[in-house]
Enzyme design. Structure first.
Site, short mmCIF file in Angstrom:
data_model
loop_
_atom_site.label_atom_id
_atom_site.label_comp_id
_atom_site.label_asym_id
_atom_site.label_seq_id
_atom_site.Cartn_x
_atom_site.Cartn_y
_atom_site.Cartn_z
N LYS A 117 -1.45 -5.19 1.39
CA LYS A 117 -1.39 -3.82 0.88
C LYS A 117 -0.55 -3.71 -0.38
CE LYS A 117 -3.66 -1.69 2.79
NZ LYS A 117 -5.15 -1.74 2.74
N GLY A 135 -1.97 -4.40 -3.60
CA GLY A 135 -2.83 -4.35 -4.77
C GLY A 135 -3.78 -5.52 -4.88
N THR A 144 -6.93 -6.00 -3.66
CA THR A 144 -8.29 -5.64 -4.03
C THR A 144 -8.36 -5.23 -5.49
OG1 THR A 144 -8.67 -4.88 -1.76
CG2 THR A 144 -10.25 -4.16 -3.43
N TRP A 145 -7.37 -4.50 -5.93
CA TRP A 145 -7.27 -4.10 -7.34
C TRP A 145 -7.30 -5.32 -8.24
CZ3 TRP A 145 -2.44 -4.64 -10.17
CH2 TRP A 145 -2.42 -3.99 -11.41
N TRP A 176 -10.61 -15.72 0.84
CA TRP A 176 -9.25 -15.92 1.34
C TRP A 176 -9.07 -17.36 1.80
CZ3 TRP A 176 -5.70 -11.96 1.11
CH2 TRP A 176 -6.22 -10.70 0.74
N HIS A 212 -2.62 -14.46 1.39
CA HIS A 212 -1.43 -13.71 1.82
C HIS A 212 -0.34 -14.66 2.31
CE1 HIS A 212 -2.92 -9.74 1.32
NE2 HIS A 212 -3.62 -9.63 2.42
N SER A 240 1.27 2.06 3.59
CA SER A 240 -0.13 1.65 3.54
C SER A 240 -0.47 0.69 4.67
CB SER A 240 -0.41 0.99 2.18
OG SER A 240 -1.77 0.66 2.04
N PHE A 258 -9.11 3.74 -9.30
CA PHE A 258 -9.05 3.85 -7.84
C PHE A 258 -10.32 4.51 -7.28
CE2 PHE A 258 -8.08 6.08 -3.91
CZ PHE A 258 -7.59 5.04 -3.14
N ALA A 290 -13.38 4.59 -8.52
CA ALA A 290 -14.53 3.68 -8.60
C ALA A 290 -14.45 2.61 -7.52
CB ALA A 290 -14.60 3.05 -9.99
N LYS A 337 -5.23 5.91 -0.69
CA LYS A 337 -4.76 6.78 -1.76
C LYS A 337 -4.56 6.04 -3.07
CE LYS A 337 -2.40 10.50 0.78
NZ LYS A 337 -1.12 11.24 0.92
#
Length: 285
Positions: free
Chosen positions: A45, A47, A49-50, A78, A100, A130, A214, A216, A243
């Site tokens: 959590k 970022g 995916t960003w 992953w 991770h 998050s 965010f 999109a 969010k």
């Protein structure tokens, strides 16, 4: 679904058994990185995916087709998860990989290569909020209990994926040994161009701004995990892309919780390079 209630313990941290086995985790520690590989390393959590979306657009020079037709777990699989070897595009000139895992687990293999590492950190107060909400969505994670209970476990480092503090400090500690780029969730993504040797032309920048917003990403089925069956993610509990705002923690922390967090943060991070950069982000001001 398989191993939904199983917890794997590896290198002293707990991990969801639905996604990991001892074999897949051991494979990750001996993975043969190539000089052209790019590894995204994050605590959950923070970022991830960003960053996957940004790099997809950078590597395709602004062509949004891959990002809109290929799930992100196939574009940037992953390393430690059970499906990694099936998903990895082994013939790709530049492989994008995600993890991770803490630095102490992967550093030996990475130090034998010239692979590039991009480490994304995020304000830990926003991370814990998050992550708490994600536990309600992801059925392969344990019941988080109350937010106060979850926050206590987060500060203790006993949540799945271990201590945020150890994770960040571990990867920061590798900056003298690895070709690593350290960026916070709160910073802009344009700095990546020079590190990766990918000059960002006007069309690529325009695509990044449009596709990596965010909104999109939230509506992109290739990135928002809405393709995951409800048996694995309970979509009635909310969206994976919830969010994406900075400072959402202020709506969840009590003054007492904030004071406790600030005190422990100072104890854990006071001597790190992250302290100055994050002092304003983690304060109550």
């Amino acid at each position: 679904m398989e191993r939904m209630g199983v917890t794997e313990t590896f290198a002293g941290i707990s991990l969801p058994g639905h996604l990991h086995t001892q074999e897949s985790l051991s494979f990750a520690t001996t993975f043969q990185f190539r000089p052209t590989d790019v590894l995204i390393a994050t605590y959950p959590k923070s970022g991830t995916t960003w960053m996957q979306e940004i790099l997809t657009l950078m590597f395709s020079h602004g062509d949004v087709l891959p990002a809109k037709t290929i799930p992100n777990w196939e574009r940037a699989p992953w390393l430690e998860q059970i499906y990694f070897r099936d998903a990895l595009q082994d013939t790709a000139a530049r492989r994008l990989i995600t993890t991770h895992l803490p630095a102490r687990v992967l550093a030996p293999a990475l130090q034998q290569s010239k692979a590039k590492v991009i480490y994304v950190a995020r304000n830990p107060k926003d991370v814990v909020v998050s992550f708490y909400h994600f536990h309600h969505l992801a059925k392969f994670l344990p019941d988080p209990g109350s937010f106060d209970t979850f926050l206590t476990r987060f500060l203790e480092g006993t949540v799945h994926y271990g201590s945020w503090f150890d994770h960040v400090k571990g990867w920061l500690g590798q900056r003298q040994h690895l070709d690593i780029f350290y960026v916070t969730y709160e910073e802009l993504h344009q700095r990546l161009g020079a590190f990766l040797g990918c000059p960002l032309g006007p069309e690529t920048l325009r695509a990044l701004e449009e596709h990596c917003s965010f909104v999109a990403m939230r509506d992109n089925t290739m990135a928002n995990y809405s393709l995951i069956p409800s048996e694995i993610m309970d979509h009635s509990q909310g969206r994976f892309m919830r969010k994406g705002v900075v400072g959402d923690w202020r709506d969840h922390f009590s003054p007492l919780q904030n004071a406790l967090f600030n005190r422990l943060y100072q104890e854990e991070m006071g001597d790190s390079d992250l302290q100055t950069m994050s002092q304003r982000q983690t304060s109550g001001d």
